[in-house]
Design a protein around this motif. Structure first.
Motif, PDB file in Angstrom:
ATOM      1  N   UNK A 113       0.815  -1.211   0.000  1.00 43.86           N
ATOM      2  CA  UNK A 113       0.000   0.000   0.000  1.00 43.86           C
ATOM      3  C   UNK A 113       0.847   1.258   0.000  1.00 43.86           C
ATOM      4  N   UNK A 114       2.148   1.111   0.154  1.00 45.75           N
ATOM      5  CA  UNK A 114       3.029   2.283   0.111  1.00 45.75           C
ATOM      6  C   UNK A 114       3.297   2.721  -1.316  1.00 45.75           C
ATOM      7  N   UNK A 115       2.954   1.878  -2.292  1.00 46.38           N
ATOM      8  CA  UNK A 115       3.269   2.176  -3.684  1.00 46.38           C
ATOM      9  C   UNK A 115       2.059   2.601  -4.486  1.00 46.38           C
ATOM     10  N   UNK A 116       1.054   3.156  -3.802  1.00 45.67           N
ATOM     11  CA  UNK A 116      -0.125   3.590  -4.533  1.00 45.67           C
ATOM     12  C   UNK A 116       0.219   4.757  -5.461  1.00 45.67           C
ATOM     13  N   UNK A 117      -0.670   5.019  -6.367  1.00 45.67           N
ATOM     14  CA  UNK A 117      -0.474   6.008  -7.416  1.00 45.67           C
ATOM     15  C   UNK A 117      -0.790   5.253  -8.668  1.00 45.67           C
ATOM     16  N   UNK A 145       1.766  19.397   7.829  1.00 42.75           N
ATOM     17  CA  UNK A 145       2.564  18.266   7.364  1.00 42.75           C
ATOM     18  C   UNK A 145       3.685  17.983   8.358  1.00 42.75           C
ATOM     19  N   UNK A 146       3.569  16.861   9.023  1.00 41.89           N
ATOM     20  CA  UNK A 146       4.550  16.504  10.046  1.00 41.89           C
ATOM     21  C   UNK A 146       5.861  16.101   9.391  1.00 41.89           C
ATOM     22  N   UNK A 147       6.925  16.369  10.096  1.00 48.14           N
ATOM     23  CA  UNK A 147       8.249  16.090   9.550  1.00 48.14           C
ATOM     24  C   UNK A 147       8.474  14.598   9.309  1.00 48.14           C
ATOM     25  N   UNK A 148       7.782  13.739  10.032  1.00 45.93           N
ATOM     26  CA  UNK A 148       8.036  12.311   9.871  1.00 45.93           C
ATOM     27  C   UNK A 148       7.477  11.757   8.567  1.00 45.93           C
ATOM     28  N   UNK A 149       6.680  12.595   7.832  1.00 49.19           N
ATOM     29  CA  UNK A 149       6.153  12.130   6.553  1.00 49.19           C
ATOM     30  C   UNK A 149       7.191  12.187   5.439  1.00 49.19           C
ATOM     31  N   UNK A 150       8.129  13.088   5.553  1.00 48.44           N
ATOM     32  CA  UNK A 150       8.988  13.328   4.399  1.00 48.44           C
ATOM     33  C   UNK A 150      10.418  13.620   4.817  1.00 48.44           C
ATOM     34  N   UNK A 151      11.272  13.595   3.817  1.00 51.70           N
ATOM     35  CA  UNK A 151      12.660  14.031   3.973  1.00 51.70           C
ATOM     36  C   UNK A 151      13.028  14.825   2.722  1.00 51.70           C
ATOM     37  N   UNK A 152      14.074  15.597   2.804  1.00 49.70           N
ATOM     38  CA  UNK A 152      14.492  16.376   1.654  1.00 49.70           C
ATOM     39  C   UNK A 152      13.580  17.552   1.382  1.00 49.70           C
ATOM     40  N   UNK A 153      13.368  17.835   0.098  1.00 49.23           N
ATOM     41  CA  UNK A 153      12.651  19.028  -0.339  1.00 49.23           C
ATOM     42  C   UNK A 153      11.135  18.811  -0.240  1.00 49.23           C
ATOM     43  N   UNK A 155       3.610   5.486   4.711  1.00 46.59           N
ATOM     44  CA  UNK A 155       2.503   4.582   4.446  1.00 46.59           C
ATOM     45  C   UNK A 155       1.398   5.361   3.751  1.00 46.59           C
ATOM     46  N   UNK A 156       1.020   4.911   2.578  1.00 44.01           N
ATOM     47  CA  UNK A 156       0.064   5.637   1.747  1.00 44.01           C
ATOM     48  C   UNK A 156      -1.284   5.820   2.439  1.00 44.01           C
ATOM     49  N   UNK A 157      -1.878   4.735   2.953  1.00 49.51           N
ATOM     50  CA  UNK A 157      -3.207   4.809   3.534  1.00 49.51           C
ATOM     51  C   UNK A 157      -3.239   5.720   4.759  1.00 49.51           C
ATOM     52  N   UNK A 158      -2.199   5.670   5.562  1.00 50.49           N
ATOM     53  CA  UNK A 158      -2.137   6.530   6.746  1.00 50.49           C
ATOM     54  C   UNK A 158      -2.064   7.996   6.348  1.00 50.49           C
ATOM     55  N   UNK A 159      -1.275   8.286   5.326  1.00 52.22           N
ATOM     56  CA  UNK A 159      -1.165   9.675   4.873  1.00 52.22           C
ATOM     57  C   UNK A 159      -2.464  10.144   4.234  1.00 52.22           C
ATOM     58  N   UNK A 160      -3.128   9.269   3.483  1.00 54.84           N
ATOM     59  CA  UNK A 160      -4.388   9.651   2.851  1.00 54.84           C
ATOM     60  C   UNK A 160      -5.449   9.972   3.905  1.00 54.84           C
ATOM     61  N   UNK A 161      -5.469   9.223   5.002  1.00 55.46           N
ATOM     62  CA  UNK A 161      -6.399   9.522   6.094  1.00 55.46           C
ATOM     63  C   UNK A 161      -6.104  10.885   6.709  1.00 55.46           C
ATOM     64  N   UNK A 195      -9.658  16.114  -4.381  1.00 57.50           N
ATOM     65  CA  UNK A 195      -8.205  16.038  -4.257  1.00 57.50           C
ATOM     66  C   UNK A 195      -7.715  14.665  -4.697  1.00 57.50           C
ATOM     67  N   UNK A 196      -6.429  14.580  -4.906  1.00 59.67           N
ATOM     68  CA  UNK A 196      -5.808  13.325  -5.328  1.00 59.67           C
ATOM     69  C   UNK A 196      -4.458  13.195  -4.636  1.00 59.67           C
ATOM     70  N   UNK A 197      -4.210  12.012  -4.098  1.00 58.90           N
ATOM     71  CA  UNK A 197      -2.909  11.694  -3.495  1.00 58.90           C
ATOM     72  C   UNK A 197      -2.254  10.633  -4.362  1.00 58.90           C
ATOM     73  N   UNK A 198      -1.088  10.915  -4.874  1.00 64.66           N
ATOM     74  CA  UNK A 198      -0.419   9.971  -5.761  1.00 64.66           C
ATOM     75  C   UNK A 198       1.055   9.854  -5.485  1.00 64.66           C
TER      76      UNK A 198
END
Length: 438
Positions: free
Chosen positions: A200-204, A310-318, A253-259, A275-278
């Motif tokens: 489920x992390x590879x949705x899009x 947007x919490x920092x634990x969701x992403x890294x970099x730009x 995790x895709x589903x957690x972020x989409x929620x 909206x769309x999350x991809x």
């Protein structure tokens, strides 16, 4: 056992039916730019060249037809030009027919699915590995199959299902209403197999090994109804709304972020927001937020909210945020008012400037008169100026300008600075004058 049931539920929920749209039928609303059939007051304009045959299969109404330079029209029903229909909402305008008879798997706007909405990028409007692909019955088209192998879960043409081998045999057939073109006889570029991807992390477009490059040249882009529209990743056209993108962490995790996004969007309680999350290969997450119908700017507010939470634990970099400007309906009116005021000011000052400095004064010259008497000028030059306030009298206020008969005109004049100097300076008789008086 519970884990197995959960896996099955997630797989079913993520899969969808993706339907092929192109059809040369004139009676299909999807073949018109606005998705609606023409009425009796509307002019239908075809492209300059139509690759396939356009079929008229039932009664059709239009004011007139602007036919292509080259193409084929098959009339199987009645065609009424300039007739009258019962549609009260029929408005006189141009209707544009879009030629979709010869298309490609990777063209925009050729697939329809419940998982697509106004925010879905064109790059993600293609069948995924867990999708069921369907080509409708009684549709005519010529399709160039993908050059890069695409996996799908199910394939249906009309009422018949195909696997990889039988579809290859079907694609090699000739003289059929549906023509499939591919690069070689070894493969069609389409593999039909059960989706084995469970991540489920590879949705899009999950588990698609090769990402197709969408040909945006065939996309019609409407003029955005906002100032400074944005172009999210994967979109062929600029849109009004907001987009947040970032590089995901490995634990994403895709589903957690989409929620997380669901909750923020739901808090605004506005049904016009979509909206769309991809997932954009190789490792970018993008949220696109737009509005159905009239653009008000609420989508940009929500995009800013998501970016702020947007919490920092969701992403890294730009991490990047894109938002469009104000609606043209409001920003345009303000601009017009400002422009009108500026134009009025320019006209006023321009008129004043031209009146006093640039426009030549109307002058009338009296004919030269002969000179009279000694010291008189050779003639008389009189100027009559419409700007009477600019005429300066050259006669002293306490003097009497007299003209001696036969002696010409008086030469007395008034110094404009005389009175001001007289008020500030005491004029004293010189000693020389006193000596003369004695």
């Amino acid at each position: 056992m519970q884990a197995l049931i959960l896996s099955i539920v997630l797989t079913v929920a993520s899969s969808a039916k993706v339907t092929w749209l192109p059809n040369s039928n004139f009676n299909s609303p999807k073949n018109f730019k606005d998705g609606k059939l023409p009425c009796s007051k509307q002019t239908v304009i075809f492209p300059e060249r139509v690759q396939g045959a356009v079929r008229f299969q039932s009664d059709n109404l239009a004011k007139e037809l602007i036919l292509p330079i080259t193409g084929e029209m098959l009339l199987e029903g009645a065609l009424y030009l300039g007739g009258v229909d019962s549609k009260e909402e029929c408005v006189e305008e141009n209707k544009y027919f879009i030629d979709k008879t010869v298309t490609s798997w990777a063209y925009p706007d050729v697939w329809a699915s419940p998982r697509f909405n106004e925010a879905t990028p064109d790059a993600e409007r293609v069948p995924c590995s867990d999708d069921s692909v369907e080509f409708p019955s009684n549709s005519e088209f010529s399709l160039f199959l993908p050059e890069l192998t695409q996996h799908i879960q199910e394939l249906k043409i009309g009422n018949q299902y195909y696997d990889t081998v039988t579809f290859k045999d079907r694609a090699l057939e000739e003289n059929t209403a549906q023509q499939f073109y591919h690069n070689n006889h070894q493969t069609t570029g389409v593999v039909v197999e059960e989706n084995k991807c469970r991540s489920q992390a590879n949705r899009g477009c999950p588990c698609q090994e090769f990402t197709l490059e969408i040909n945006c040249e065939s996309k019609y882009c409407a003029v955005p109804a906002c100032s400074q529209p944005i172009k999210p990743i994967g979109h062929c056209c600029k849109v009004c709304g907001g987009a947040v993108s970032f590089e995901r962490e490995q634990s994403f995790h895709y589903m957690e972020f989409k929620e997380f996004v669901d909750k923020i969007v739901a808090s605004y309680k506005d049904s016009s927001i979509v909206y769309h999350v991809g997932i954009i290969p190789p490792n970018t997450v993008q949220v696109v937020i737009v509005e159905k119908g009239e653009y008000t700017g609420l989508s940009t507010v929500i995009a800013n909210d998501i970016d702020g939470q947007l919490s920092r634990h969701w992403y890294l970099g730009v991490e990047a945020l894109k938002v469009s400007g104000a609606p043209l309906s409001s920003s345009g009116s303000g601009f017009k008012i400002a422009l009108s005021m500026l134009s009025a000011v320019i006209l006023v000052f321009g008129g004043v400037y031209a009146y006093y400095y640039k426009l030549p004064s109307p002058r009338e010259f009296l004919p030269s008169l002969p000179a009279f008497g000694r010291g008189s000028s050779a003639g008389l030059l009189s100027r009559f100026d419409r700007r009477t306030e600019s005429i300066v009298s050259l006669t002293r206020r306490d003097s009497t300008a007299t003209v001696a008969s036969g002696a010409g005109f008086a030469t007395a004049f008034r110094n404009p600075l005389y009175d001001s100097k007289r008020g500030r300076v005491n004029v004293m008789d010189s000693d020389v004058d006193d000596d003369k008086k004695q």
